[in-house]
Motif scaffolding. Sequence first.
Motif, PDB file in Angstrom:
ATOM      1  N   GLY A 117     -11.658  -4.673  56.345  1.00 39.47           N
ATOM      2  CA  GLY A 117     -11.530  -4.374  57.767  1.00 39.47           C
ATOM      3  C   GLY A 117     -11.630  -2.880  58.022  1.00 39.47           C
ATOM      4  N   LEU A 118     -10.949  -2.088  57.161  1.00 40.47           N
ATOM      5  CA  LEU A 118     -10.976  -0.634  57.350  1.00 40.47           C
ATOM      6  C   LEU A 118     -12.392  -0.084  57.175  1.00 40.47           C
ATOM      7  CD1 LEU A 118      -7.701   0.552  55.602  1.00 40.47           C
ATOM      8  CD2 LEU A 118      -8.308   0.833  58.004  1.00 40.47           C
ATOM      9  N   VAL A 119     -13.112  -0.596  56.172  1.00 46.04           N
ATOM     10  CA  VAL A 119     -14.476  -0.100  55.954  1.00 46.04           C
ATOM     11  C   VAL A 119     -15.342  -0.438  57.175  1.00 46.04           C
ATOM     12  CG1 VAL A 119     -16.567  -0.387  54.604  1.00 46.04           C
ATOM     13  CG2 VAL A 119     -14.394  -0.156  53.455  1.00 46.04           C
ATOM     14  N   LEU A 120     -15.294  -1.704  57.608  1.00 43.04           N
ATOM     15  CA  LEU A 120     -16.133  -2.105  58.741  1.00 43.04           C
ATOM     16  C   LEU A 120     -15.754  -1.311  59.992  1.00 43.04           C
ATOM     17  CD1 LEU A 120     -16.300  -5.948  58.119  1.00 43.04           C
ATOM     18  CD2 LEU A 120     -18.177  -4.320  57.948  1.00 43.04           C
ATOM     19  N   PHE A 121     -14.426  -1.134  60.199  1.00 42.54           N
ATOM     20  CA  PHE A 121     -13.975  -0.360  61.365  1.00 42.54           C
ATOM     21  C   PHE A 121     -14.533   1.060  61.320  1.00 42.54           C
ATOM     22  CE2 PHE A 121     -10.802   2.828  62.678  1.00 42.54           C
ATOM     23  CZ  PHE A 121     -10.847   2.630  64.052  1.00 42.54           C
ATOM     24  N   ASN A 122     -14.437   1.695  60.150  1.00 37.45           N
ATOM     25  CA  ASN A 122     -14.896   3.082  60.046  1.00 37.45           C
ATOM     26  C   ASN A 122     -16.406   3.206  60.174  1.00 37.45           C
ATOM     27  OD1 ASN A 122     -12.725   5.156  59.580  1.00 37.45           O
ATOM     28  ND2 ASN A 122     -12.070   3.533  58.201  1.00 37.45           N
ATOM     29  N   LEU A 123     -17.136   2.202  59.668  1.00 33.98           N
ATOM     30  CA  LEU A 123     -18.594   2.258  59.796  1.00 33.98           C
ATOM     31  C   LEU A 123     -18.994   2.164  61.261  1.00 33.98           C
ATOM     32  CD1 LEU A 123     -19.802   0.042  56.808  1.00 33.98           C
ATOM     33  CD2 LEU A 123     -19.821   2.533  57.004  1.00 33.98           C
ATOM     34  N   SER A 181     -10.842   2.509  50.251  1.00 33.89           N
ATOM     35  CA  SER A 181     -11.021   1.071  50.476  1.00 33.89           C
ATOM     36  C   SER A 181     -12.037   0.487  49.503  1.00 33.89           C
ATOM     37  CB  SER A 181     -11.485   0.811  51.903  1.00 33.89           C
ATOM     38  OG  SER A 181     -10.510   1.256  52.815  1.00 33.89           O
ATOM     39  N   LEU A 182     -13.109   1.237  49.212  1.00 32.09           N
ATOM     40  CA  LEU A 182     -14.110   0.725  48.271  1.00 32.09           C
ATOM     41  C   LEU A 182     -13.479   0.477  46.905  1.00 32.09           C
ATOM     42  CD1 LEU A 182     -17.343   2.769  49.095  1.00 32.09           C
ATOM     43  CD2 LEU A 182     -16.699   0.496  49.851  1.00 32.09           C
ATOM     44  N   ALA A 183     -12.610   1.423  46.480  1.00 28.14           N
ATOM     45  CA  ALA A 183     -11.934   1.230  45.195  1.00 28.14           C
ATOM     46  C   ALA A 183     -10.998   0.031  45.266  1.00 28.14           C
ATOM     47  CB  ALA A 183     -11.174   2.493  44.819  1.00 28.14           C
ATOM     48  N   ALA A 184     -10.304  -0.113  46.402  1.00 29.51           N
ATOM     49  CA  ALA A 184      -9.373  -1.241  46.549  1.00 29.51           C
ATOM     50  C   ALA A 184     -10.119  -2.568  46.526  1.00 29.51           C
ATOM     51  CB  ALA A 184      -8.588  -1.105  47.859  1.00 29.51           C
ATOM     52  N   ILE A 185     -11.298  -2.607  47.148  1.00 28.42           N
ATOM     53  CA  ILE A 185     -12.098  -3.840  47.154  1.00 28.42           C
ATOM     54  C   ILE A 185     -12.440  -4.238  45.723  1.00 28.42           C
ATOM     55  CG2 ILE A 185     -14.349  -4.805  47.766  1.00 28.42           C
ATOM     56  CD1 ILE A 185     -14.186  -3.086  50.342  1.00 28.42           C
ATOM     57  N   ALA A 186     -12.813  -3.241  44.906  1.00 28.56           N
ATOM     58  CA  ALA A 186     -13.182  -3.543  43.519  1.00 28.56           C
ATOM     59  C   ALA A 186     -12.011  -4.185  42.774  1.00 28.56           C
ATOM     60  CB  ALA A 186     -13.636  -2.275  42.810  1.00 28.56           C
ATOM     61  N   VAL A 187     -10.827  -3.601  42.947  1.00 27.78           N
ATOM     62  CA  VAL A 187      -9.672  -4.072  42.174  1.00 27.78           C
ATOM     63  C   VAL A 187      -9.147  -5.405  42.730  1.00 27.78           C
ATOM     64  CG1 VAL A 187      -7.325  -3.542  41.459  1.00 27.78           C
ATOM     65  CG2 VAL A 187      -9.038  -1.727  41.532  1.00 27.78           C
ATOM     66  N   ILE A 188      -8.809  -5.404  44.022  1.00 25.47           N
ATOM     67  CA  ILE A 188      -8.207  -6.606  44.613  1.00 25.47           C
ATOM     68  C   ILE A 188      -9.209  -7.756  44.598  1.00 25.47           C
ATOM     69  CG2 ILE A 188      -7.059  -7.554  46.628  1.00 25.47           C
ATOM     70  CD1 ILE A 188      -6.359  -4.726  47.448  1.00 25.47           C
TER      71      ILE A 188
END
Lengths: 487, 232
Positions: A258-264, A217-224
């Motif tokens: 959302g996925l990052v926040l959910f996992n945190l 997700s972190l990589a996706a955030i950077a790109v998108i």
Amino acid sequence: MLSLYGTSAIFLFALPLAIGLFYYVAPLQIGARGTALPRLGQVGMALWVAGATALYATFLFTPSEAGVNPLPPLSEVAFLSNNGVDAWATATGLATLGFVLLSINLLATLRVMRAPGMAWRRVPVFAWAATVSSWLMIVVGSVLLAALTMLMIDRNYDGIFFADGSGGAPLLWQHLSWIFYTGAYMLILIFAFGAIAEIASTFARKPLFNRNVVMGSLAAIAVIGTLAWMQNMLTAPIGVGWMYFAMLMSLALIVPFGLVLFNLIATLAGGTLRMRAPLLFAMGAIFAIGIGLAAELCHSLVAAAWQLKNTTDATAATHFALIGGSVFGGFAALHYWFPKMTGRTMGESLARISFWTILVGLLLGFVPLFFAGAGEGQVVDAYKYFDDTGVTGYNVVASIGVLILFVGILLTILNAIFSRENGPEAGHDPWGGDTLEWFTLSPPDPHNFDVLPDVRSPRPLRDIREAIGHRTRRSKDAAARESQPVA
Amino acid sequence: MAPHSPGTDQIDTLLWIGFVAAAILMIAITGALLYVARRYRSERGAEPRQLFSGSGLQFRVAGVLTIFAALLFILGVVFTDNAREKPTTGEAGLASLKGEPLKIKATGQQWLWRYDYPNGAFSYYQLVVPVDTAVELEVVSTDVVHTWNVEELARKADAVPGKTNKVLFSTGDEGTYEGDSATLSGQAYAAMRTEVKVVSPEEYEDFIETQSEEIDAAEERVVGLIENGETP
């Protein structure tokens, strides 16, 4: 002043705090004995200092009057003929070049200097965030450098890059600069998420709920996130198709964010939470980033943005997300790794006071701006507002709130200064961390590590603790057997 | 701000959809965080279960988020398209247009808005338009980037040198609407305000007629003065 506040917040606070911590912690986390290109790092640091000095030296002559993002033609020599904009471009250019060089060094270090056994799948999340951020900075930093060069050519050598007609376009600057600013926004959040992930898992004594999903997700955030740059240009004369593209990219961000926040949060759930300063600040960061990102959502719906663009609602949303990322997230990381840097922990009670002051300041300072912006349409950057527009009350509260916020930030800075000499001794691993930086001394020797354990999982230190526990139990059992009476 | 045109009605609805979606997310995140912070405090010596999730749960969460985002995207496109729909001139509107929108040029210049009407008349600061009539505003700039912003009637639109940004609106409510500029344009940016006065078609015709006559008269007077060798 207008230009200096935002520029300082991004180039002299948020980005250096993020990149600085990456630069200190990530090599330790991967068990590197230094960095791959130390001289390049030195040059980068010197360039950044030169940029910061240049920015504040403008107080001695003329600060830039064109805003945080100096849109041409206003920033062209025809409209602002003094050298304020030149100084701004020089300062941000030097700082950005510094960031890019530091990122190149960091990326090289992360690629070639990982400890034996540390495959990419076992790299700590914060070091992974450093990898993603370095790539991001190399890409978007170069874009800003190109734009700044064009601006300087326009201003000093009769260039036409941003002039209308004759082949140039004022909108070109907007595209290039927003690519950088959007990328920088994402970088600050990626940094915060990386730090929070480490802190959450250490203080809950649990592994990250799903490592691969967080890292992906972190990589996706950077790109998108960077591809959503046109979200800032929805009122500009661009085709509606491009607006929908920007909306698609911005809304697609809901999934990785959302996925990052959910996992945190899921990492914290079910753990045994020790509510020390790093965790407190980390939870504050999740809260503030959550509010900020949710509020940004309204700005990506095209027609809604037609109304909300450049209102204080945008100011408030951005500040929630970025203060969440850089102040709460950055301070969480600072409290967490401060013992590693200095050998002493930061004062806990002052940290708590600072946390609550910042939280109250943030809410008082920016919640009224949501109402003033979305309800009354108050626009940004105005040096005055008019009596009949009904925003006086909001602005008074917001001003008080921001003052409180500033005091809160100051408290943590003072805490760090005093704790350097006088904080309680921390030892090499005060929090019971799982990653390699806690394996070495605090502060580490110049060569970082004397010996390194073999890395067999993403939590090498936990493996060691378990092995020791196992051996202790076994030897106890053996001792108990031996002491049994024979007959 | 209360919407006063079909376009801003759509914008307002989409804004509320956005607010509700944002509120759902804010409450979910804050609620989960507060619950976790209260429920899972440390107990001495307790070692939590080393739980982590497989991909099944993650796919389900990602699926829910994707549906949420897709729904918002569809609503965003629908309401944006509605807001962009060309308004039509109604019965009470200016009849002489024969279905064409009334074209007015809005020029941003440091630090004033100028409006040019079809008959050659122009006005500064105040735009006068007939009620119930489709108006097509061509937003342009002669110097730096400005943003034309009259929230109750239409969308914000950037005036960028060398480009034309079209804003279409019509309103059924007579009255005066306040507006301003929303992009930093230099020193007097905050004072660069504007006003839209919506009047009956007859009053509008009168206004542009008088305006045009007065401009001609003023021009003649100045030209006369110059011809007589005096400084105007």
